[in-house]
Design an enzyme around this catalytic site. Structure first.
Site, PDB file in Angstrom:
ATOM      1  N   TYR A 144       0.862  -1.186   0.000  1.00 20.31           N
ATOM      2  CA  TYR A 144       0.000   0.000   0.000  1.00 20.31           C
ATOM      3  C   TYR A 144       0.895   1.233   0.000  1.00 20.31           C
ATOM      4  O   TYR A 144       1.837   1.315   0.796  1.00 20.31           O
ATOM      5  CB  TYR A 144      -0.892   0.002   1.233  1.00 20.31           C
ATOM      6  CG  TYR A 144      -1.792   1.216   1.380  1.00 20.31           C
ATOM      7  CD1 TYR A 144      -1.578   2.146   2.387  1.00 20.31           C
ATOM      8  CD2 TYR A 144      -2.875   1.413   0.522  1.00 20.31           C
ATOM      9  CE1 TYR A 144      -2.403   3.254   2.526  1.00 20.31           C
ATOM     10  CE2 TYR A 144      -3.705   2.525   0.662  1.00 20.31           C
ATOM     11  CZ  TYR A 144      -3.468   3.443   1.665  1.00 20.31           C
ATOM     12  OH  TYR A 144      -4.286   4.541   1.805  1.00 20.31           O
ATOM     13  N   ASP A 239       9.311   2.716  -0.723  1.00 20.39           N
ATOM     14  CA  ASP A 239       8.301   3.410   0.082  1.00 20.39           C
ATOM     15  C   ASP A 239       8.626   3.122   1.549  1.00 20.39           C
ATOM     16  O   ASP A 239       8.282   2.070   2.083  1.00 20.39           O
ATOM     17  CB  ASP A 239       6.895   2.917  -0.293  1.00 20.39           C
ATOM     18  CG  ASP A 239       5.841   3.496   0.618  1.00 20.39           C
ATOM     19  OD1 ASP A 239       4.632   3.237   0.367  1.00 20.39           O
ATOM     20  OD2 ASP A 239       6.188   4.185   1.605  1.00 20.39           O
ATOM     21  N   LYS A 267       4.778   9.347   8.518  1.00 23.90           N
ATOM     22  CA  LYS A 267       4.700   8.818   9.891  1.00 23.90           C
ATOM     23  C   LYS A 267       5.790   9.365  10.813  1.00 23.90           C
ATOM     24  O   LYS A 267       5.740  10.521  11.222  1.00 23.90           O
ATOM     25  CB  LYS A 267       4.681   7.283   9.839  1.00 23.90           C
ATOM     26  CG  LYS A 267       3.469   6.755   9.038  1.00 23.90           C
ATOM     27  CD  LYS A 267       3.435   5.257   8.937  1.00 23.90           C
ATOM     28  CE  LYS A 267       2.399   4.786   7.947  1.00 23.90           C
ATOM     29  NZ  LYS A 267       1.041   4.748   8.453  1.00 23.90           N
TER      30      LYS A 267
HETATM   31  P1  KE4 Z   1      -0.680   8.304   4.473  1.00 28.36           P
HETATM   32  O1  KE4 Z   1      -1.205   9.011   3.267  1.00 28.36           O
HETATM   33  O2  KE4 Z   1      -1.752   7.493   5.179  1.00 28.36           O
HETATM   34  O3  KE4 Z   1       0.090   9.231   5.437  1.00 28.36           O
HETATM   35  O4  KE4 Z   1       0.458   7.260   4.000  1.00 28.36           O
HETATM   36  C1  KE4 Z   1       0.112   6.299   3.034  1.00 28.36           C
HETATM   37  C2  KE4 Z   1       1.055   5.129   3.157  1.00 28.36           C
HETATM   38  C3  KE4 Z   1       2.079   5.002   2.243  1.00 28.36           C
HETATM   39  N1  KE4 Z   1       2.957   3.978   2.312  1.00 28.36           N
HETATM   40  C4  KE4 Z   1       2.862   3.047   3.298  1.00 28.36           C
HETATM   41  C5  KE4 Z   1       3.856   1.927   3.345  1.00 28.36           C
HETATM   42  C6  KE4 Z   1       1.829   3.136   4.263  1.00 28.36           C
HETATM   43  O5  KE4 Z   1       1.735   2.185   5.230  1.00 28.36           O
HETATM   44  C7  KE4 Z   1       0.918   4.195   4.204  1.00 28.36           C
HETATM   45  C8  KE4 Z   1      -0.218   4.342   5.192  1.00 28.36           C
HETATM   46  N2  KE4 Z   1      -0.334   3.302   6.144  1.00 28.36           N
HETATM   47  C9  KE4 Z   1      -1.661   3.082   6.691  1.00 28.36           C
HETATM   48  C10 KE4 Z   1      -1.574   1.885   7.646  1.00 28.36           C
HETATM   49  N3  KE4 Z   1      -1.463   0.673   6.937  1.00 28.36           N
HETATM   50  C11 KE4 Z   1      -2.208   4.289   7.340  1.00 28.36           C
HETATM   51  C12 KE4 Z   1      -3.459   4.073   8.166  1.00 28.36           C
HETATM   52  C13 KE4 Z   1      -4.664   4.663   7.501  1.00 28.36           C
HETATM   53  O6  KE4 Z   1      -4.839   4.473   6.282  1.00 28.36           O
HETATM   54  O7  KE4 Z   1      -5.423   5.292   8.244  1.00 28.36           O
END
Ligand code: KE4
Length: 428
Positions: A144, A239, A267
């Site tokens: 993701y 990523d 994060k």
């Molecule tokens: P954000 O746009 O949510 O800040 O980041 C996206 C993203 C990009 N790359 C990786 C590897 C990620 O894990 C994420 C976001 N992670 C999720 C948890 N699996 C965020 C939680 C959510 O979607 O609320």
């Protein structure tokens, strides 16, 4: 545990916010039941709207690596807020955190700050396409990279190599430029490369997958991707939104000794405030506006409050490297304890772990990619999740998520978690 107040708040929230949440995973859809509303958090503990104290294993999905309300971050944000919250003009603190991040992360000369991991990954792919003048990208099923259109793609039917949208609103045109490979399977990548000769701008992956549960790269996988990209003029994008500054000060690149061409962050880099970033060597980053032709922008990018939080966080991580050893030991201790507790009750499971990322899968097979992760028994996971919650342990509300340890967790907290697992294991 009583959740009356959370339940009432959830009903109110659903009247004015789709699903009552601002991000779907918070809604407990994968585990059933209603989400817990949190009032405050401190160190390793969440305090919910009903006054329950919960030991936290999501750490806001990664950022709170040093525990919640980490004082140096709080103090930095409060001090900065008193000077104004946003200017839309360059500020010195952006240069400070950029220089610090560059000093910690291998192979990067410049970094651009944005407001989320999604924005960082979306911008990194646009930059890779602009730099290589190629349109297609390879991602891995189960990884993701945020909710940008190019990433909301699932495997097309077996016959086709291109992906198909896995969300309404994503066009076939977009999907056609996203190719899907299998994590830890280098052949699936080389096949796509030979089927799409000279059309692929980048391969993007989580160097340690955290969105299928935690799945470490197989031996040689990252090195093999590096070689395939070098041999085919393809950029390798790590990523590191989850792994950056979590697995090591220099993230997965430092831990595995494999260089990416572009690295994305989120994060931890924001210390809990909205920050994403992407970084690369000068040759690539100088393709970005206003220096180069690839456009990317943001009103709140480099926001001073967010920079203050991130700078305080990174300074602490750089100066106290023993945090990483401590996190590794605590996660290993938890792993051993959970395995023992589940085995005592013959619960079929496998646990994946790397650094301070860990996940429990209720399957007897090794979990090495999306398919094997999906073989986990979700009914058992749901019972496990709710059982642990009722014991005061807050886990990610989905089997397809990694747990994130924070260094405020004590060994007493870990023992409490293991004891809770022993109690719940009987019911699985
Ligand atoms: P954000 O746009 O949510 O800040 O980041 C996206 C993203 C990009 N790359 C990786 C590897 C990620 O894990 C994420 C976001 N992670 C999720 C948890 N699996 C965020 C939680 C959510 O979607 O609320």
């Amino acid at each position: 545990m009583i959740y009356q107040r959370s339940s009432a708040l959830f009903k109110e929230a659903q009247q004015v916010i789709p699903g009552g949440v601002n991000s779907p995973v918070r809604a407990f859809k994968a585990v059933g039941g209603e989400p817990v509303f949190v009032e405050k958090a401190e160190g390793a503990y969440l305090y919910d709207a009903d006054g329950n104290k919960l030991i936290d294993y999501i750490a806001s999905w990664g950022p709170m690596i040093l525990g919640h309300a980490f004082q140096p971050v709080i103090e930095a944000v409060v001090a900065k807020a008193e000077k104004g919250t946003s200017f839309g003009m360059p500020t010195e603190i952006e240069t400070e955190i950029a220089a610090l991040a560059i000093s910690m992360v291998p192979g990067i000369d410049k970094i651009r700050f944005v407001n989320s991991g999604t924005e960082a990954c979306m911008s990194a792919v646009r930059l890779a396409r602009g730099f290589t003048k190629k349109d297609k990208i390879i991602k891995f099923a189960g990884c993701y990279h945020g909710h940008s259109d190019s990433f909301l793609i699932e495997a097309g039917s077996g016959a086709v190599t291109f992906g198909v949208p896995n969300s309404p609103g994503v066009t076939q045109g977009t999907a056609r430029d996203t190719l899907l490979a299998t994590y830890n399977d280098l052949n699936s990548v080389s096949e796509l490369i030979s089927e799409n000769k000279d059309e692929i701008a980048c391969v993007i992956l989580e160097p340690v997958a955290g969105n299928m549960g935690c799945i470490p790269p197989a031996n040689g996988f990252l090195e093999g991707l590096r070689k395939l990209c070098d041999a085919n003029g393809i950029l390798l994008v790590f990523d590191e939104v989850m792994t950056g500054f979590r697995l090591a000060p220099g993230g997965a690149q430092e831990l595995f000794g494999v260089r990416a061409d572009i690295v994305t962050f989120g994060k931890v880099i924001g210390g809990g405030l909205p920050v994403g970033a992407f970084a690369a060597r000068n040759e690539i980053m100088n393709f970005l506006a206003p220096v180069g032709p690839v456009y990317q922008a943001g009103t709140l990018s480099g926001n001073p409050l967010a920079m203050a939080a991130g700078l305080a966080m990174l300074k602490n991580l750089k100066e106290s490297k023993e945090v990483y050893r401590s996190l590794e030991e605590k996660t290993k201790y938890l792993h051993t304890g959970l395995t023992t507790a589940l085995n005592e009750h013959n619960v079929v499971h496998t646990i994946n772990r790397l650094g301070s990322m860990i996940s429990v899968h209720f399957t007897q097979n090794e979990v090495v990619d999306f398919t094997t992760s999906a073989e986990g028994n979700n009914e058992v996971f749901r019972k496990f999740f709710h059982g642990m919650l009722n014991q005061g342990i807050y886990l990610p509300p989905s089997a397809f998520e990694s747990w994130f340890l924070n260094d405020a967790l004590s060994y007493e907290d870990l023992d409490r978690t293991i004891d809770a697992c022993r109690i719940i294991a009987k019911t699985l």
